[in-house]
Design a protein around this motif. Structure first.
Motif, PDB file in Angstrom:
ATOM      1  N   ILE A 127       0.805  -1.440  -0.221  1.00  0.00           N
ATOM      2  CA  ILE A 127      -0.328   0.267  -0.070  1.00  0.00           C
ATOM      3  C   ILE A 127       0.994   1.875  -0.141  1.00  0.00           C
ATOM      4  CG2 ILE A 127      -1.926  -1.186   0.991  1.00  0.00           C
ATOM      5  CD1 ILE A 127      -0.609   0.080   4.046  1.00  0.00           C
ATOM      6  N   LEU A 128       0.326   2.040  -0.661  1.00  0.00           N
ATOM      7  CA  LEU A 128       1.222   3.070  -1.271  1.00  0.00           C
ATOM      8  C   LEU A 128       2.957   3.198  -1.056  1.00  0.00           C
ATOM      9  CD1 LEU A 128      -1.264   5.689   0.514  1.00  0.00           C
ATOM     10  CD2 LEU A 128      -0.534   5.692  -1.957  1.00  0.00           C
ATOM     11  N   ASN A 129       3.282   2.064  -1.551  1.00  0.00           N
ATOM     12  CA  ASN A 129       5.444   1.843  -1.657  1.00  0.00           C
ATOM     13  C   ASN A 129       5.303   1.345  -0.362  1.00  0.00           C
ATOM     14  OD1 ASN A 129       5.314   3.559  -4.192  1.00  0.00           O
ATOM     15  ND2 ASN A 129       5.348   4.997  -3.082  1.00  0.00           N
ATOM     16  N   ARG A 130       4.281   1.133   0.286  1.00  0.00           N
ATOM     17  CA  ARG A 130       5.012   0.241   1.859  1.00  0.00           C
ATOM     18  C   ARG A 130       4.201  -1.332   1.545  1.00  0.00           C
ATOM     19  NH1 ARG A 130       3.182   5.480   2.194  1.00  0.00           N
ATOM     20  NH2 ARG A 130       4.453   6.135   5.129  1.00  0.00           N
ATOM     21  N   PRO A 131       5.712  -2.188   1.348  1.00  0.00           N
ATOM     22  CA  PRO A 131       5.179  -3.341   1.413  1.00  0.00           C
ATOM     23  C   PRO A 131       4.529  -4.249   2.399  1.00  0.00           C
ATOM     24  CG  PRO A 131       7.428  -3.692   1.997  1.00  0.00           C
ATOM     25  CD  PRO A 131       6.959  -2.127   1.598  1.00  0.00           C
ATOM     26  N   ALA A 132       4.333  -5.336   1.927  1.00  0.00           N
ATOM     27  CA  ALA A 132       3.112  -6.339   2.513  1.00  0.00           C
ATOM     28  C   ALA A 132       3.969  -7.410   3.850  1.00  0.00           C
ATOM     29  CB  ALA A 132       2.877  -7.273   1.817  1.00  0.00           C
ATOM     30  N   ALA A 133       3.766  -6.612   4.638  1.00  0.00           N
ATOM     31  CA  ALA A 133       4.157  -7.625   6.109  1.00  0.00           C
ATOM     32  C   ALA A 133       4.240  -8.674   5.870  1.00  0.00           C
ATOM     33  CB  ALA A 133       4.190  -6.726   7.234  1.00  0.00           C
ATOM     34  N   PHE A 134       2.534  -9.607   5.558  1.00  0.00           N
ATOM     35  CA  PHE A 134       2.356 -10.630   5.652  1.00  0.00           C
ATOM     36  C   PHE A 134       3.235 -11.686   4.724  1.00  0.00           C
ATOM     37  CE2 PHE A 134      -0.704 -12.974   7.379  1.00  0.00           C
ATOM     38  CZ  PHE A 134      -0.529 -14.257   7.444  1.00  0.00           C
ATOM     39  N   ASP A 135       4.071 -12.675   5.195  1.00  0.00           N
ATOM     40  CA  ASP A 135       5.270 -12.972   4.252  1.00  0.00           C
ATOM     41  C   ASP A 135       4.300 -14.106   2.972  1.00  0.00           C
ATOM     42  OD1 ASP A 135       7.189 -14.422   2.590  1.00  0.00           O
ATOM     43  OD2 ASP A 135       7.033 -15.764   4.262  1.00  0.00           O
ATOM     44  N   GLN A 136       4.506 -13.737   1.833  1.00  0.00           N
ATOM     45  CA  GLN A 136       3.620 -14.530   0.391  1.00  0.00           C
ATOM     46  C   GLN A 136       4.403 -15.645  -0.312  1.00  0.00           C
ATOM     47  OE1 GLN A 136      -0.246 -13.544  -0.482  1.00  0.00           O
ATOM     48  NE2 GLN A 136       0.579 -13.190   1.979  1.00  0.00           N
ATOM     49  N   GLY A 137       5.828 -16.186   0.171  1.00  0.00           N
ATOM     50  CA  GLY A 137       6.811 -16.602   0.472  1.00  0.00           C
ATOM     51  C   GLY A 137       7.065 -16.313  -0.838  1.00  0.00           C
ATOM     52  N   PHE A 138       8.033 -17.512  -1.255  1.00  0.00           N
ATOM     53  CA  PHE A 138       9.146 -16.999  -3.153  1.00  0.00           C
ATOM     54  C   PHE A 138       7.915 -16.356  -3.734  1.00  0.00           C
ATOM     55  CE2 PHE A 138      11.018 -17.966  -7.104  1.00  0.00           C
ATOM     56  CZ  PHE A 138      11.751 -17.915  -6.910  1.00  0.00           C
ATOM     57  N   MET A 139       6.953 -17.489  -4.185  1.00  0.00           N
ATOM     58  CA  MET A 139       5.855 -16.837  -5.391  1.00  0.00           C
ATOM     59  C   MET A 139       5.225 -15.999  -5.205  1.00  0.00           C
ATOM     60  SD  MET A 139       6.661 -18.900  -7.776  1.00  0.00           S
ATOM     61  CE  MET A 139       7.632 -20.015  -9.017  1.00  0.00           C
ATOM     62  N   ALA A 140       5.640 -14.748  -5.279  1.00  0.00           N
ATOM     63  CA  ALA A 140       4.563 -13.720  -4.800  1.00  0.00           C
ATOM     64  C   ALA A 140       3.447 -13.664  -6.503  1.00  0.00           C
ATOM     65  CB  ALA A 140       5.984 -12.151  -5.350  1.00  0.00           C
ATOM     66  N   LEU A 141       2.859 -12.659  -5.440  1.00  0.00           N
ATOM     67  CA  LEU A 141       1.240 -13.113  -6.726  1.00  0.00           C
ATOM     68  C   LEU A 141       1.488 -12.157  -7.846  1.00  0.00           C
ATOM     69  CD1 LEU A 141      -2.193 -12.856  -7.191  1.00  0.00           C
ATOM     70  CD2 LEU A 141      -1.883 -10.580  -5.772  1.00  0.00           C
ATOM     71  N   LYS A 142       2.403 -10.956  -8.221  1.00  0.00           N
ATOM     72  CA  LYS A 142       2.582 -11.043  -9.503  1.00  0.00           C
ATOM     73  C   LYS A 142       3.418 -11.301 -10.123  1.00  0.00           C
ATOM     74  CE  LYS A 142       2.044  -5.202  -7.861  1.00  0.00           C
ATOM     75  NZ  LYS A 142       2.663  -4.198  -8.086  1.00  0.00           N
TER      76      LYS A 142
END
Length: 484
Positions: free
Chosen positions: A284-299
């Motif tokens: 959000i607004l250049n603040r990265p997600a804190a919840f670890d999504q693992g190596f395979m990021a959504l994008k």
């Protein structure tokens, strides 16, 4: 002379191995409309290249011939990288649908690769022009995609339709309490819990009301899937997703996530002087997600979504995350990572609530993947898959503790929102049903001025009513509709 030299090299060296990887990356980036992150793509491509090189060396040792080795590795890479493309094409044919299932197609491809590997060992010579043909074909494909990247603009994301008075001026005289958004992913509403389980969560509701919360009786989400629901909520408007609900893919999820990241609600909070604390699964607004999504990021999954591993992971997700499943035995612990993320987000939220050295107001977005599956704890906190309802009871107790910690640390002067993005999903239920979208919604305002909040509020009006209550923003109430 130069052309003759280049042609000879293309006949003698299996450059098609590297060109196939490059084509996968470039074509994937173009197909994602430029949404896939280039650094992640380069990292992924580097890893695949290293693995391909190791396999090539092993194949060369087996054949003692670089052309045979290269041909086998290119075929293996094609089966892996373009597995989903082949599978989707087969599913379009009624006669091939049965063969396209993972448990059939994967063994078929394995047998094909084995047959090719042995066949290459047995034949005396390869066709003279085969390597040249593959090199030139893939080179043309790569160059064509690069040209199209330069001349064809990417498709734009769905626009957020807003009224002409959408941007509100900052309120200089209003109080600016800290705001905590505690998002419980897939927490079902009261109606659904009673219908599906005969369970009343009235104790949880009454506990919040006793603390001074407004708890909506019949709230709903506007979309049944997290990114779209949260985009609608943070945009404070419907987000243009109508019509694609039967073909949701990684591109749509990424577009929704991008809308969340630059949404009007977050921008308005910044204008009001709030510091954003992002303890969520979204940037959000250049603040990265804190919840670890693992190596395979959504994008990155925009490009990798159709690889063999991604299809395998999706089809066997539950097997991998069961406590006695293959994934745990092989060291894959996706469920453990989610549990760790939930615990860390709760702990960090508590720390922010206890921080007495804050310089200004803060907006804390804490996104907890519970009672969303995998169901990690039973109702009394014992580890194990005890089912949705038991995990919901656990989540209710944990968020109750979190609310108490926030209220104590903030001395009752912070806004606290406890809500879910959508209701409980259930196989065989239409996406636009009341059950999918019957969610939970509770709000605590220090001044207890709940005039703007109402029993059937949906997510699209959440920040509109909050800003009206806090900053006298005078947003209109939008129609509470379920889109899907």
């Amino acid at each position: 002379m130069l052309i003759a030299v280049i042609r000879k090299k293309l006949e003698q060296w299996p450059v098609h191995v590297l060109l196939l990887i490059l084509f996968f990356l470039v074509h994937g980036y173009r197909d994602s409309d430029g949404l896939a992150p280039v650094p992640d793509l380069l990292l992924y491509g580097s890893i695949v290249t290293v693995i391909a090189w190791i396999l090539y060396l092993a194949a060369f040792r087996f054949y003692r011939d670089r052309l045979r080795a290269g041909l086998l590795i290119s075929l293996l890479l094609f089966c892996y990288l373009f597995y989903g493309v082949v599978q989707d094409a087969m599913q379009q044919s009624a006669s091939l649908t049965g063969m396209a299932r993972d448990h059939v197609l994967m063994p078929e491809l394995a047998l094909l690769l084995l047959a090719v590997a042995l066949g290459l060992k047995m034949i005396s010579t390869l066709p003279v022009k085969l390597t040249l043909y593959l090199n030139l074909l893939l080179l043309i494909y790569v160059l064509a995609d690069l040209v199209l990247l330069g001349v064809r603009p990417f498709k734009k994301e769905p626009a957020v339709v807003s009224d002409t008075h959408f941007v509100k001026p900052a309120c200089d005289t209003c109080a600016k309490p800290d705001i905590y958004l505690l998002l419980l992913d897939e927490y079902a509403g009261t109606r659904t819990l009673m219908k599906e389980f005969g369970y009343s969560n009235q104790d949880f509701v009454n506990g919040l009301r006793a603390r001074g919360f407004f708890v909506a009786d019949t709230p709903s989400s506007n979309y049944a899937y997290t990114p779209f629901s949260m985009a609608c909520m943070f945009n404070m408007d419907y987000s243009g997703w109508k019509g694609m609900e039967q073909d949701i893919n990684a591109k749509h999820y990424t577009m929704a996530a991008n809308q969340i990241g630059r949404s009007p609600a977050l921008q308005e909070l910044q204008r009001q002087g709030y510091e954003l604390q992002n303890l969520s699964i979204f940037d959000i607004l250049n603040r990265p997600a804190a919840f670890d999504q693992g190596f395979m990021a959504l994008k990155l999954r925009l490009v990798t979504d159709k690889t063999m591993w991604e299809r395998f992971r999706k089809s066997l997700f539950w097997q991998f995350d069961r406590k006695d499943g293959w994934g745990r035995k092989l060291g894959w612990d996706g469920a453990g990572r989610i549990g760790k993320g939930n615990s860390e987000m709760i702990s960090r939220t508590m720390e922010l609530a206890k921080d007495t050295a804050k310089r200004g107001p803060q907006f804390v977005y804490t996104h907890l993947l519970m009672p969303h599956p995998p169901y990690l704890f039973d109702s009394v906190g014992r580890r194990g898959d005890a089912g949705y309802l038991s995990y919901l009871k656990y989540a209710s107790r944990e968020v109750g503790k979190l609310v108490d910690t926030i209220m104590k640390g903030e001395k009752g002067q912070a806004v606290i929102i406890v809500m879910s993005d959508h209701g409980m999903r259930k196989a065989g239920v239409d996406w636009a049903s009341k059950e999918f979208n019957n969610n939970f919604n509770a709000v605590y305002l220090p001044r207890r001025n709940y005039d703007y909040f109402y029993a059937s509020i949906s997510n699209v009006n959440q920040f509109r009513m909050l800003f009206n209550s806090l900053f006298d923003s005078k947003y209109e109430v939008l129609k509470d509709s379920v889109v899907f």
